[in-house]
Design an enzyme around this catalytic site. Structure first.
Site, PDB file in Angstrom:
ATOM      1  N   CYS A 196       0.810  -1.225   0.000  1.00 42.43           N
ATOM      2  CA  CYS A 196       0.000   0.000   0.000  1.00 42.43           C
ATOM      3  C   CYS A 196       0.843   1.274   0.000  1.00 42.43           C
ATOM      4  CB  CYS A 196      -0.965   0.001   1.179  1.00 42.43           C
ATOM      5  SG  CYS A 196      -2.256  -1.238   0.981  1.00 42.43           S
ATOM      6  N   HIS A 218      -3.277   7.254   2.740  1.00 40.82           N
ATOM      7  CA  HIS A 218      -3.714   5.974   2.189  1.00 40.82           C
ATOM      8  C   HIS A 218      -5.072   5.644   2.798  1.00 40.82           C
ATOM      9  CE1 HIS A 218      -3.932   1.902   0.945  1.00 40.82           C
ATOM     10  NE2 HIS A 218      -3.749   1.406   2.148  1.00 40.82           N
ATOM     11  N   ASN A 232     -10.436   0.212  -0.149  1.00 41.27           N
ATOM     12  CA  ASN A 232      -8.968   0.233  -0.208  1.00 41.27           C
ATOM     13  C   ASN A 232      -8.518  -0.310  -1.567  1.00 41.27           C
ATOM     14  OD1 ASN A 232      -6.222  -0.088   0.069  1.00 41.27           O
ATOM     15  ND2 ASN A 232      -6.303  -1.162   2.034  1.00 41.27           N
TER      16      ASN A 232
END
Ligand code: COA
Length: 333
Positions: A118, A258, A288
């Site tokens: 990520c 994020h 996500n």
């Protein structure tokens, strides 16, 4: 000491692309022991986009990059390199970057994939900016694209609700003096590797009937552990950027974190004293999307007019590895 490039380098255009198929929380409630209420309260996610069969990371990434090129008013031949950030490449090789190169018809580029989970997009941004700052090349496209829906066991309520598919792209090049990337910091701690991983399909556990039967091609995580380290990692590294550059948090126009869980974002923002209206949030609609969260949240914030030339903005990420990082920019256009 700040990590600043010898020439000013920044982002000059953004683009995004999501698959058309919308998967709402109620979709899961129909076949799993879960509810819209649980998912919304614990994650902030209301819906996500998922690809349909035959749609791959490169399809999403190529469209996002085409949008960024159009916004910048340049042709595919005007870029010198394509860095694709992804944990879900179309296949192990050739690289998804080379597939995107072919799809958009860029003939003067070299291309490669980069995987820092990520945190990939921020690592890719630093890497692309470093190439430009070296003076050897002029323009780099950094693409974050992931099809996370393939990594989640559709019957695992702990994970399947958390992820979506999407792509964001930015053009990185020299900007006016005083603008662009002001500082960055990245960290990796492999001790966190047993908290978030996918065991199958690599050189350690090559794909066999057995690895598939054991569901080793799905993502596993210790959600609580990841949550804790994500809040700590993103807030501490963001604080480092703020302190090292003597920024008053009030000067920070936009925080682009994020998007893993709205509660992670809220907890990090609270520690940093960043008000809600200055946070770029798109987890609610897109979940996500791993490498795509920061470039798409940035793109959408720009569309809403949340960032203007001269504004200070901070990006922060955390992911498997563990890997984390932050990048501070003075917006250049
Ligand atoms: N619907 C209903 N219940 C669910 C559920 C769902 N979709 N997912 C998990 N649960 C259950 C768990 O099974 C657990 O049940 P149990 O107590 O009977 O075992 C219960 O909810 C509580 O689980 P807990 O882990 O305490 O929930 P949480 O508040 O920590 O939220 C996450 C779980 C996964 C949403 C949260 O920990 C998280 O977001 N972690 C970070 C994950 C992440 O972002 N990973 C990628 C990082 S880049």
């Amino acid at each position: 000491m700040t990590k600043r490039f010898s020439i000013p380098v920044g982002i000059t255009a953004t683009g995004q692309h999501f698959p058309e198929k919308i998967v709402t929380n109620n979709y899961f409630a129909e076949y799993l022991d879960t509810s819209d209420e649980w998912i919304t309260e614990r994650t902030g996610i209301k819906e996500r986009r998922w690809v349909t069969q035959g749609e791959a990371s490169s399809d999403l990434g190529a469209k996002a990059l085409q949008m960024a090129l159009e916004r910048r008013g340049i042709r595919p031949d005007d870029i010198d390199a394509i860095i694709v950030c992804t944990v879900t490449p179309d296949m192990p090789f050739p690289s998804t970057a080379s597939i995107i190169q072919h799809k958009i018809g860029a003939s003067n580029v070299f291309c490669y994939d980069l995987n820092a989970a990520c945190s990939s997009f921020l690592y890719g941004l630093t890497t692309g900016a470093s190439l430009v700052a070296s003076g050897a090349i002029k323009r780099v496209a950094v693409v974050g694209c992931d099809v996370m829906s393939i990594l989640a066991d559709k019957n695992d309520r702990n994970n399947v609700v958390l992820f979506g598919d999407g792509a964001g792209a930015v053009i990185v090049e020299q900007v006016d003096e005083g603008y662009g990337i002001q500082d960055f910091e990245h960290r990796t701690d492999g001790a966190g590797g047993n908290s978030l991983y996918m065991l199958g399909g690599g050189s350690l556990n090559p794909a066999t009937h057995d690895t598939v039967d054991k569901k080793m091609h799905y993502l596993y995580q210790n959600g609580k552990e990841v949550f804790k380290y994500a809040v700590k990692g993103m807030s501490e590294i963001s604080r480092l950027m703020i302190d090292r550059n003597q920024i008053d948090p009030k000067e920070l126009k936009l925080f682009v974190p994020h998007q893993a869980n709205l509660r992670i974002i809220d907890a990090a923002a609270k520690r940093l004293e960043i008000p809600q209206e200055r946070i770029a949030i798109n987890i609610t609609r897109f979940a996500n999307t791993t490498s795509a969260t920061i470039p798409t949240a940035l793109h959408q914030a720009l569309e809403k007019g949340m960032l203007s030339k001269g504004d200070i903005t901070l990006f922060a990420a955390f992911g498997a590895g563990f890997s984390w990082g932050a990048t501070l920019l003075r917006w250049g256009y």
